[in-house]
Structure formats: structure tokens, C-alpha cells
Design an enzyme around this catalytic site. Sequence first.
Site, PDB file in Angstrom:
ATOM      1  N   PHE A 177     -12.298  -6.394  13.564  1.00  0.00           N
ATOM      2  CA  PHE A 177     -10.969  -7.138  12.686  1.00  0.00           C
ATOM      3  C   PHE A 177     -10.766  -5.848  11.716  1.00  0.00           C
ATOM      4  CE2 PHE A 177      -9.616  -9.454   8.800  1.00  0.00           C
ATOM      5  CZ  PHE A 177      -8.398  -9.958   9.673  1.00  0.00           C
ATOM      6  N   GLN A 178      -9.262  -5.850  11.863  1.00  0.00           N
ATOM      7  CA  GLN A 178      -8.802  -4.564  10.658  1.00  0.00           C
ATOM      8  C   GLN A 178      -9.311  -3.365  10.970  1.00  0.00           C
ATOM      9  OE1 GLN A 178      -8.530  -6.300   6.674  1.00  0.00           O
ATOM     10  NE2 GLN A 178      -6.618  -7.189   7.198  1.00  0.00           N
ATOM     11  N   GLU A 208       0.793  -1.229   0.093  1.00  0.00           N
ATOM     12  CA  GLU A 208      -0.059  -0.122  -0.084  1.00  0.00           C
ATOM     13  C   GLU A 208       0.945   1.372   0.113  1.00  0.00           C
ATOM     14  OE1 GLU A 208      -2.551  -3.273   1.982  1.00  0.00           O
ATOM     15  OE2 GLU A 208      -0.402  -2.611   2.202  1.00  0.00           O
ATOM     16  N   MET A 242      24.427   8.449   2.863  1.00  0.00           N
ATOM     17  CA  MET A 242      24.535   9.595   3.687  1.00  0.00           C
ATOM     18  C   MET A 242      24.706   9.634   5.062  1.00  0.00           C
ATOM     19  SD  MET A 242      24.106  12.977   2.801  1.00  0.00           S
ATOM     20  CE  MET A 242      23.385  13.147   1.607  1.00  0.00           C
ATOM     21  N   LYS A 295     -17.560  -0.188   5.388  1.00  0.00           N
ATOM     22  CA  LYS A 295     -18.060  -1.104   4.194  1.00  0.00           C
ATOM     23  C   LYS A 295     -19.702  -1.032   3.913  1.00  0.00           C
ATOM     24  CE  LYS A 295     -17.242  -5.996   3.053  1.00  0.00           C
ATOM     25  NZ  LYS A 295     -16.771  -7.265   3.547  1.00  0.00           N
TER      26      LYS A 295
END
Length: 592
Positions: A132-133, A70, A501, A182
Site C-alpha cells: 500500500f502506497q 505535496e 501565452m 518506515k
Amino acid sequence: MEINKAELASAAAVSGNSTPQELRGAEILVKALQAEGVNFVWGYPGGAVLHIYDAFYKQDTIQHVLVRHEQAAVHAADGFARATGEVGVALVTSGPGLTNAVTGIATAYMDSIPMVIISGQVPTAAIGLDAFQECDTVGITRPIVKHNFLVKDVRDMAVVMKKAFHIARSGRPGPVVVDVPKDVSFNKTAYNGYPETIEMRSYNPVRKGHGGQIRKALQLLLSAKRPYIYTGGGVLLGNAVQELRTLVDLLGYPVTNTLMGLGAYPASDRKFLGMLGMHGTIEANNAMQNCDVLLAVGARFDDRVIGNPKHFAQNERKIIHVDIDPSSISKRVKVDVPIVGDVKDVLVELINMVRESTQRPDEKSLALWWETIEAWRSRDCLKYDRGNKDVIKPQYVVETLWNMTKDADTYITSDVGQHQMWAAQYYRFDEPRRWINSGGLGTMGVGIPYAMGIKMAKPDSEVYCVTGEGSVQMCIQELSTCLQYNTPIKIVSLNNRYLGMVRQWQEIDYEGRYSHSYMDALPNFVKLAEAYGHVGILIERPQDVEPALREARKLKDRTVFMDFRTDPTENVFPMVKAGKGITEMLLGSEDL
């Protein structure tokens, strides 16, 4: 319900019937994207966004690009937005989908990039119950977005999307998150068409600069003896490049760009003094410190540009600051003439005033100022060992790439580190939006996703990702996405076997204690590229640099990973150490 090309023209309106259509929230969301002219969405599916993905399946005007992480979805949409000036769109699921996207959102926020990120959320009845999630998307993203929305009612979907795009692209641009539960994406409502306009009482950014302030700026600029024009990413974001060039050429004044502003003024023009700041040129930094009138346009005087503010304030100068965001003015440096407004509109007005004025710049003083600048420039602070035949100098790779592609339609992305600074210093950008990098947040891993996003938008352009062996591994899984969607980018990896760096700072500030900066378990990048279905090339000798780049350019339809084994001891100079003033530069190893 099918949403096809025949319906695209009417996406903003109710088709045919006098009665409104009954559409699911997900279908309205897709209609909104179509009405906004969105062509690409980068995303990754999950349970909370399956209704949205089902709606995507039933249309053929928007191409969804399935990334492998993602974070890369947001970076790719971000790269697309930077290169095109359009709003980038990413789609992620709830919970870890959103948290994986946070780095990409923060990257876009720090550089003021117009984006809409659509995130799934658990059903409204489950919010706050540790479902959940589930995560608090609004709370998590609040500090790193321009605005965010939680759509609690399907009836609000169209107007929320209209607001999201309006906020993202207007004023000082930035990312906007739209969190969609949802059940909201599944529920139906009467669809009365996508709003043509939107009015928000609490959001009304100023566009036109104050005429009186612009006149004050004019007087200061025309009476200056040591004038300087300092511009940042705001000139590119505000599409004010032509206006800036007109003003600089009209006045004949020296000009500099920040890291984010490169390409706003042609690097090949003598009036351009190079990039300024921590790794800027002597002439750019000294002019910044010693000018008597400074015009700052779309820049924010950040720590990497002016160094220590107390040191910067030691020299008296008059400062004019033009910016769309009032909160950026006098934030770090007190200015004398603040001008809040769209940089394009303000520059147009200023140009007209210059042309109408009978007063002209003091030619004698300006000539003396240019003599001083040329003396600084003659020190050639970007020199390096060009004749080395034993080891590849990273600067040489970038310079060779520039010489080959400077007349082609080319985009350069970078990750973050030494390679980023070498690309900024040695690839001389003459055009805007061709240099795509993470400035404000300094995010490693953006290079490949940026390049992917640009290549989708600009399939006929050459797109190069200049990276290092450390940064490139953070999103290297997107080589799979490059194969699936046929985005033949060219990867220029300046492989010095160190987190370069970090190693440089450890050498200079930590007495050579290289704590965890050595990469002693690197993959075989050639074989790795081949495993992903691409071409890999190993380059170990200076004389092979140019042939390798030529070979890669010939392979127009293939992604090519070039593993350049570069000098592990090379440092980026000039360098301004933390806490120092911008004229307190280290010019080479002899200064250590």
C-alpha cells in the site's frame, strides 16, 4: 526523547555520556537537520513518515509548515532556497506523496536549486511487493535529481543526510532525495554524533578555474572590439554578484542577464541591456548576435536564449564560457575558451588579472560599439499604450508595482506565462535573488508557494506573487497555508480570461484557432480570497491600479488577492518564434 533548543548546540555530537545514545532513525534524521541549521521544513504527513513526524513533535528548533498539497511543499522549500541561498527541505510520504512532489523536484532540478527532499517509503521487507502506497521513488526521481538515496539501514542515516546536504549545496547545486523506509525510521541504533565533514571519492567538483584558460580569456576580453558579457542563474547561485559587477564596471562593457539571472547586474545601470532571449530586448539580442568576444558566466545557451543554434553560429565570435558544471560547456554551442570552476573564484582571478595588466580595452572601438547599441536601444522595444484609459494594460500594473516598491525590501515571485514575461521585462531588478520564478521547467502554480516560502524566511520583506488566473488556480489551496502560518503575501493576478501565452501562440502560429485556451468558468477571486480568510480586491479600470496597490501595501498583516482585469488581446513583445534566430524578432502586432 525530547530534542529541544538546549540540545541544538550539541546536535552534531554525543551529549554528556561516554556511551553513545540509542536513537531511532527518525530522531537521527531530526538531529541531522538541526546540525545542518535547518529552520523550516515544508511537508504533509502520511503513514510512512509518522515516526518522523513523531520526532518533529518532540523538538522545537525546526518549524514544520503543513501545506495542502505535496507539490506546494517542494515549491515552498524551493522558493525559500532561491531567496536565501540555503538548502530548502521538504518532507512527503510514500506513494502519492512522492509522486505529487515530482513536479516540484523537477522544477528545482532544471534551475539548479539546492534542496533535500525526504520521502517516506514502505518497510524494507515490503519493498517490491506492491505494498500500500508503494512506488519506486529512486527510479521515478533518478532523472530529475542530482542524486538520490534509499536508506536501508538505520546505521547509515546520519552519514546519508550529511552526503545529501553536501551534494545539494556544492558544485552545481540541485535537489537530492532521501527515501526512508518506515522501519528504518523506527529502528534504533547507537548515535555517535553527526559527521563534521564528508569525503566522497566519486564526487569532488572542481572549484578553481585553470589559470592558463583564464589568461586566454583576459587576452580575448581586452583585445575585443565588440565585447559582451552574458550571465545566467549561475552567478546568483554561486554568490558571485559583487564580482560580476566589479568586472563589468572595471571594463565598461555591456552586460545582459537571462531570465534566471535578473538582478545579478542592476537593471537601472546604463551598461545593462535588459534581458535577452525569446522575449528579450532588441539591444540585448542584437548585441549577443553581433559581438566579437562573448563572456558567458553561469549560463547555458539554452533554446530560449539563443534561439536557433545554426542562426547563432552564422556570425563568427570568440566565446569564453565559465561554469561549475563541465557538462554545460559546449553542450549547445561550441566555445573557444572553456573554464570549469566556481564562478566566484574564476571572476576574482579574472578581476585581479585585469587590474594587474598594462593592457586596456580599445576605447575607440568600444565607443563605436556603444553607439551601435544605443541606436538599437533607441527603438524602445518595450513601449506599449501607456495612455490607455479604457482597459488595464498588464505592463502598466507591473510598472506601477515597480515604481512603488523599487526602494523597499521587495521580493517578486511569478507563475509561468505572459505575466511572467511582463514581470521580467517591466520590474527592473537591481538586487539579486529578488526575482523568483521557474525558468527551465516553466512550472505553473509555483507563485503562491514560492511567496510563502520566502515570507517565512523574510517576514519583514514585501513579497508579491505576480500571476495569472490560469496559473494561480494550480496551487490556490495554499491560501489556506498562508492563513494558518500568517504569511501575508500580496497576489497580483493579471486576469485576461485566457491562458495568455497559449492564446498568443495560437494567434500567431495557429491562425487564431483558440483551442481550449479561453477560461470561461472562472471563480469570483475576491470571494474566494475572502473564503480563505484573506482580503480580495477587484480592479477593472486603469485609474484604480495605483490605489489598489497602495491599499494592499497598507494591509501589512493580511494576504491580499488583487484581481486585475487586464486587456485580453495584449501580447508579449518582443518575441522570437520557435526555430528562429534571436535577431529575428517580432516587435509588435504590426509584425504579425
